[in-house]
Design a protein around this motif. Structure first.
Motif, PDB file in Angstrom:
ATOM      1  N   LEU A  27       3.653   5.932  -1.903  1.00 36.74           N
ATOM      2  CA  LEU A  27       4.499   5.728  -3.070  1.00 36.74           C
ATOM      3  C   LEU A  27       3.936   6.380  -4.325  1.00 36.74           C
ATOM      4  CD1 LEU A  27       5.603   2.034  -2.460  1.00 36.74           C
ATOM      5  CD2 LEU A  27       7.054   4.061  -2.451  1.00 36.74           C
ATOM      6  N   VAL A  28       2.629   6.236  -4.550  1.00 43.06           N
ATOM      7  CA  VAL A  28       2.036   6.872  -5.731  1.00 43.06           C
ATOM      8  C   VAL A  28       2.125   8.388  -5.600  1.00 43.06           C
ATOM      9  CG1 VAL A  28      -0.083   7.180  -7.074  1.00 43.06           C
ATOM     10  CG2 VAL A  28       0.552   4.910  -6.252  1.00 43.06           C
ATOM     11  N   GLY A  29       1.962   8.905  -4.392  1.00 39.91           N
ATOM     12  CA  GLY A  29       2.112  10.337  -4.176  1.00 39.91           C
ATOM     13  C   GLY A  29       3.521  10.820  -4.427  1.00 39.91           C
ATOM     14  N   GLU A  30       4.514   9.971  -4.195  1.00 40.29           N
ATOM     15  CA  GLU A  30       5.914  10.338  -4.395  1.00 40.29           C
ATOM     16  C   GLU A  30       6.358  10.152  -5.845  1.00 40.29           C
ATOM     17  OE1 GLU A  30       8.037   7.806  -1.756  1.00 40.29           O
ATOM     18  OE2 GLU A  30       7.139   8.647   0.066  1.00 40.29           O
ATOM     19  N   ARG A  31       5.977   9.012  -6.445  1.00 45.61           N
ATOM     20  CA  ARG A  31       6.562   8.607  -7.725  1.00 45.61           C
ATOM     21  C   ARG A  31       5.593   8.646  -8.903  1.00 45.61           C
ATOM     22  NH1 ARG A  31       9.339   2.909  -5.718  1.00 45.61           N
ATOM     23  NH2 ARG A  31      10.440   3.744  -3.870  1.00 45.61           N
ATOM     24  N   GLY A  32       4.304   8.601  -8.611  1.00 43.66           N
ATOM     25  CA  GLY A  32       3.322   8.441  -9.670  1.00 43.66           C
ATOM     26  C   GLY A  32       2.927   6.985  -9.816  1.00 43.66           C
ATOM     27  N   PHE A  33       1.856   6.750 -10.561  1.00 42.29           N
ATOM     28  CA  PHE A  33       1.275   5.411 -10.664  1.00 42.29           C
ATOM     29  C   PHE A  33       2.163   4.452 -11.450  1.00 42.29           C
ATOM     30  CE2 PHE A  33      -1.663   2.333 -12.705  1.00 42.29           C
ATOM     31  CZ  PHE A  33      -2.221   1.785 -11.562  1.00 42.29           C
ATOM     32  N   GLU A  34       2.608   4.870 -12.616  1.00 45.70           N
ATOM     33  CA  GLU A  34       3.372   3.978 -13.477  1.00 45.70           C
ATOM     34  C   GLU A  34       4.713   3.605 -12.863  1.00 45.70           C
ATOM     35  OE1 GLU A  34       2.114   2.541 -15.977  1.00 45.70           O
ATOM     36  OE2 GLU A  34       0.260   3.716 -16.006  1.00 45.70           O
ATOM     37  N   ALA A  35       5.323   4.522 -12.138  1.00 50.11           N
ATOM     38  CA  ALA A  35       6.649   4.266 -11.562  1.00 50.11           C
ATOM     39  C   ALA A  35       6.589   3.472 -10.268  1.00 50.11           C
ATOM     40  CB  ALA A  35       7.375   5.589 -11.322  1.00 50.11           C
ATOM     41  N   THR A  36       5.391   3.172  -9.793  1.00 46.33           N
ATOM     42  CA  THR A  36       5.218   2.408  -8.557  1.00 46.33           C
ATOM     43  C   THR A  36       4.808   0.988  -8.906  1.00 46.33           C
ATOM     44  OG1 THR A  36       4.546   4.380  -7.319  1.00 46.33           O
ATOM     45  CG2 THR A  36       3.967   2.244  -6.382  1.00 46.33           C
ATOM     46  N   THR A  37       5.582   0.012  -8.474  1.00 41.78           N
ATOM     47  CA  THR A  37       5.252  -1.384  -8.735  1.00 41.78           C
ATOM     48  C   THR A  37       4.600  -2.012  -7.509  1.00 41.78           C
ATOM     49  OG1 THR A  37       7.346  -2.289  -7.935  1.00 41.78           O
ATOM     50  CG2 THR A  37       7.279  -1.515 -10.233  1.00 41.78           C
ATOM     51  N   LEU A  38       3.927  -3.129  -7.737  1.00 39.89           N
ATOM     52  CA  LEU A  38       3.337  -3.843  -6.612  1.00 39.89           C
ATOM     53  C   LEU A  38       4.434  -4.346  -5.668  1.00 39.89           C
ATOM     54  CD1 LEU A  38       0.500  -5.853  -8.405  1.00 39.89           C
ATOM     55  CD2 LEU A  38       0.296  -3.787  -7.013  1.00 39.89           C
ATOM     56  N   GLY A  39       5.582  -4.685  -6.223  1.00 39.77           N
ATOM     57  CA  GLY A  39       6.699  -5.083  -5.381  1.00 39.77           C
ATOM     58  C   GLY A  39       7.165  -3.956  -4.478  1.00 39.77           C
ATOM     59  N   ASP A  40       7.197  -2.729  -5.044  1.00 40.16           N
ATOM     60  CA  ASP A  40       7.556  -1.563  -4.231  1.00 40.16           C
ATOM     61  C   ASP A  40       6.582  -1.389  -3.067  1.00 40.16           C
ATOM     62  OD1 ASP A  40       9.643  -0.937  -5.979  1.00 40.16           O
ATOM     63  OD2 ASP A  40       8.368   0.377  -7.199  1.00 40.16           O
TER      64      ASP A  40
END
Length: 215
Positions: A27-40
Motif C-alpha cells: 500500500l505504501v508503495g502504491e499510495r505513499g505513506f500519508e495516503a495509507t491508513t492503518l485501516g487500509d
C-alpha cells in the motif's frame, strides 16, 4: 474442541504479523505513506484493525519493520541465487550481490524506499525489531564472508555506505544514477564490475582512490 497449542498460536501470530508487513509494503508503495491508513493496511491484510496495535506502536514503526523485512528477503534471495558463489572469490561475489540488491530496491521501489529513509532520518531512527535484526545479521555475515578482520566495525560501515548511496538515488528532482554509486562502492571494496548483477550500462570512470575494508 481442544484449545490450540502454544506452538500453533505462535505460528498464527507470525502469519498475521507477516500479512500486515506485506500489506504495508504494497500500500505504501502504491499510495505513499500519508495516503495509507492503518485501516487500509488491516483490510488489505485481512486482519482486525486493533491487531496492528498489538504488534506495532504506530504506522511509522510498522513501515520500518515492513521495509526491513522486504530488504532481508531481497538480500537473501540475491545471496542464494544460482549459481551459488564458491571458491576463494565467493566472499567478493556475495558482497557485490548485497550491494546490488540494496541499490536495486531503491531503483525499483523509489516511493517506498524514500518514505522509509525519511523515517529513519527523523528522531525516531532505527526501529529495533526482528526484521531489522535479521537484516543486520545477514549483512554482517556478508562482511565476514568478504574477509573482514573486524566485522563489528566493518558491518556498520557497510550499512552506512549503503544508506549513503541510497539517499542520493532517491532525491526528488536530482537523483544520482545507480551506475555511478555502484561504481563508487565497487571501487571502495575492490570488486570487479562483472560481479553481482551488473546493470546494462558501461562502468563510469571513478578517479577517487579509497582503501578496501578487508584485511
Amino acid at each position: 474442541m481442544s484449545p490450540r497449542s502454544a506452538s500453533v498460536n505462535e505460528e498464527l501470530r507470525r502469519r498475521s504479523r507477516e500479512r500486515l508487513l506485506r500489506a504495508t509494503v504494497e500500500l505504501v508503495g502504491e499510495r505513499g505513506f500519508e495516503a495509507t491508513t492503518l485501516g487500509d493496511i488491516a483490510q488489505r491484510a485481512g486482519t482486525a484493525r486493533g491487531l496492528i496495535s498489538y504488534y506495532f506502536p504506530g504506522k511509522r514503526q510498522l513501515l520500518q519493520s515492513a521495509v526491513h523485512r522486504l530488504m532481508h528477503q531481497t538480500l537473501q534471495e540475491a545471496l542464494e541465487r544460482e549459481p551459488r558463489p564458491s571458491g576463494p572469490d565467493a566472499g567478493r561475489e556475495l558482497l557485490a550481490r548485497a550491494i546490488d540488491a540494496v541499490l536495486g530496491l531503491a531503483h525499483d521501489r523509489p516511493l517506498l524506499m524514500r518514505t522509509h529513509m525519511a523515517g529513519i532520518l527523523t528522531a525516531e531512527g532505527f526501529i529495533q525489531c526482528p526484521e531489522q535484526q535479521r537484516l543486520a545479521h545477514l549483512l554482517r555475515e556478508t562482511v565476514v564472508a568478504y574477509g573482514s578482520p573486524d566485522p563489528d566495525a566493518d558491518y556498520p560501515l557497510l550499512r552506512a555506505l549503503l544508506m549513503g548511496a541510497v539517499v542520493p538515488m532517491l532525491l526528488p528532482g536530482a537523483p544520482m544514477p545507480r551506475v555511478l554509486l555502484r561504481a563508487e562502492l565497487f571501487q571502495r571494496y575492490e570488486l570487479d564490475w562483472e560481479l553481482g548483477f551488473p546493470p546494462g550500462e558501461e562502468p563510469p570512470r571513478v578517479t577517487r582512490s579509497r582503501g578496501p575494508v578487508r584485511g
